[in-house]
Design a protein around this motif. Sequence first.
Motif, mmCIF file in Angstrom:
data_model
loop_
_atom_site.group_PDB
_atom_site.id
_atom_site.type_symbol
_atom_site.label_atom_id
_atom_site.label_comp_id
_atom_site.label_asym_id
_atom_site.label_seq_id
_atom_site.Cartn_x
_atom_site.Cartn_y
_atom_site.Cartn_z
ATOM 1 N N PHE A 223 0.807 -1.224 0.000
ATOM 2 C CA PHE A 223 0.000 0.000 0.000
ATOM 3 C C PHE A 223 0.840 1.273 0.000
ATOM 4 O O PHE A 223 0.288 2.380 0.033
ATOM 5 N N GLN A 224 2.183 1.158 -0.073
ATOM 6 C CA GLN A 224 3.012 2.362 -0.125
ATOM 7 C C GLN A 224 3.821 2.477 -1.410
ATOM 8 O O GLN A 224 4.013 3.584 -1.922
ATOM 9 N N SER A 225 4.304 1.366 -1.950
ATOM 10 C CA SER A 225 5.228 1.402 -3.082
ATOM 11 C C SER A 225 4.496 1.134 -4.393
ATOM 12 O O SER A 225 3.527 0.364 -4.439
ATOM 13 N N GLU A 226 4.983 1.772 -5.463
ATOM 14 C CA GLU A 226 4.430 1.539 -6.787
ATOM 15 C C GLU A 226 4.909 0.187 -7.314
ATOM 16 O O GLU A 226 6.018 -0.258 -7.018
ATOM 17 N N ILE A 227 4.059 -0.461 -8.111
ATOM 18 C CA ILE A 227 4.436 -1.733 -8.725
ATOM 19 C C ILE A 227 5.583 -1.492 -9.711
ATOM 20 O O ILE A 227 5.482 -0.606 -10.572
ATOM 21 N N PRO A 228 6.692 -2.207 -9.616
ATOM 22 C CA PRO A 228 7.789 -2.039 -10.577
ATOM 23 C C PRO A 228 7.312 -2.311 -12.006
ATOM 24 O O PRO A 228 6.379 -3.084 -12.228
ATOM 25 N N SER A 229 7.965 -1.679 -12.965
ATOM 26 C CA SER A 229 7.571 -1.823 -14.364
ATOM 27 C C SER A 229 8.035 -3.172 -14.907
ATOM 28 O O SER A 229 9.208 -3.535 -14.788
ATOM 29 N N VAL A 230 7.109 -3.916 -15.539
ATOM 30 C CA VAL A 230 7.501 -5.181 -16.171
ATOM 31 C C VAL A 230 8.314 -4.903 -17.437
ATOM 32 O O VAL A 230 9.122 -5.729 -17.865
ATOM 33 N N ARG A 231 8.128 -3.726 -18.038
ATOM 34 C CA ARG A 231 8.871 -3.386 -19.257
ATOM 35 C C ARG A 231 10.325 -3.039 -18.943
ATOM 36 O O ARG A 231 11.185 -3.134 -19.816
#
Length: 655
Positions: A223-231
């Motif tokens: 609930f705090q960190s953005e999901i890392p980019s799969v690209r």
Amino acid sequence: MRPNYVLGGRYRITKSLGEGGMANVYLAHDLILDRDVSVKLLRLDLRDDPHTIKRFQREGLAATELVHPNIVSVYDVGEENGMQYMVMEYVKGMDLKAYIKQHFPIPYQEVINIMEQVLSAVAVAHAHNIIHRDLKPQNILIDDKGVAKITDFGIAVAMSENALTQTNTVLGSVHYLSPEQARGGMATKKSDIYSLGIILYELLTGTVPFKGETAISIAIKHFQSEIPSVREFDPRIPQALENVVLKATAKKPADRYETVSDMASDLETSLSPRRASEPKFVPAPDVDDGETKVLDKSALNSEASLKKPQPDEKSTPKPKKRRRRHRRLYVLLGLAALLLAMIGLAFWLGRPQMVTVPDVSGLTVTEAQRKLSNSHLDMGTVKKQSSPDIEKNLVIKTSPEAQETARKNAKIKLYVSTGPRMVKIGNYVGQSYTRAAALLRAKGVTVRRQNESSNEVSVGSVMQQSIENGQRINPKKTTVTLTVSAGQRQLQLADLIGKKKSQIQQYATRESLNISFKYKYDNENKDVAIDQNPGAGSTVKEGSTVVVTLSRGKKPDSNSAPKVEDFNVEVNIPFQANDSSGSNKQSSNSGVNIVQIYIRDHDHDYGTVYKQLTIAQDTQVTIPFAVASGKNGGYKILRDGKVILSDNNVTKNSH
């Protein structure tokens, strides 16, 4: 749970399949339906928690409503000696976690195929208002045919309530936990969507987005960190496919897909060239709760005055320099326009050429390949699957589907029919109809019952089956008829008085009755019935003996009439067993002998049958004779048309 233990009097434990946070799983064999099943037993430390037990039972029963090819079926829920257990479909294969580890990297189209199966299953659960709450690769099984099946719908609620107190469980589940669940909020259907987004992330990258030493540290990241980019992990992943991950895993439930079906629809077209230039998904920004601020007129004038150039009172205009500046500006604008036109032309010429996928359903693979080639497309992988409508070895559909567009020379996946799912028929003759019908219906076969009377086969047992043992049938098109014994047929006796002997014998043959004739002088014509026992209208079983008294005609004068002696002869008739080996069918006449008795005496001759009977074992019969003084009688006994016993010199003293 030890091997060979029979749970519930039905499920024989074979071996352990694994241990989980809430339950232990065993392979077992269903002794009634003769099939392998998996049995899930609630863990010992949870068996004394009445709340968990209640949830386990309620959710297990709810899961039995979920009938879907991508959901592990729940067959039974029960309790034995305080052990709560759930009986489920046994899936031979591995879980998705192991599948990713073994097959990574997984082709994008295969990732989409797996997710579409999972999404389809979750959509059915949501339609029944059942939220899984613990979706993760460990709860998704991949069988040996590549079919994905979701499990643990039955105890999902109980698991979510105990997860934060069980370290082993939560370390497996918290990687897929939605932000609202991590905060301790109530799980919703959109919580499942978040978990599905994390599963898609892992399929594309081979790992989970957030890691940590403890379950709490991982939950905080959700609930705090953005999901890392799969690209960033794999730049070849189309932006449209990454957008599915981003939208499904949005922090706010409102920014996620409204339904699982919406996610499936978006995922289905994520590899389409039409979405090649799609921008990255960004959740809607939070709305400012304050009032809208409006600048006053003086502020606007002040701002405008700062931007407006002020004339220099001391300077003098220089029109020639101004015109030269204008000409340079026009030249630069022209060059910019020309450059943009060239870039547009290059983009137009370099764009991927698109073609329409032709309809190849119903064609052979060779014919489909030729038709695809004519449309400037290549044949991709071929996947086999059963079809009730498309014949074996013919194409069912393609991916992308017919009439959709695809890049020129793209590989088109073919789904080829293995024909309808066939079911092997066993030998059910001699079994009870209830068991035989249950076995067939468990295989999806429609069963029809047909009753038939029988003197030899016990009531309720199968006498005959319409499909022979070992044959394979299409259960959607073929009905199996089981002929079942209704026991001995019963009938009401006709009124035989006044009938001739030949008529009575015909009636007895037609109704499978045994007739025993007696004789008595009477005013009626000879060989006409004057009495019967049992009487007309009586209910008798097939094969019963009816005694009929026939008239000998008027009694002659005692001086002229020969003396007639009445006596009985006992005869043993041997039974001969029929050879019915190698046959799966059994009729009402197998295992019996048809016997006819002919006698010759004062009242009979060999021209008509005296008595006919059906025997299933060695049988003793009593034959009454009326022989005039100085004369003899005789008898012939036929079994299935052949004479087996005879005596042409029967007298009172000879037997």
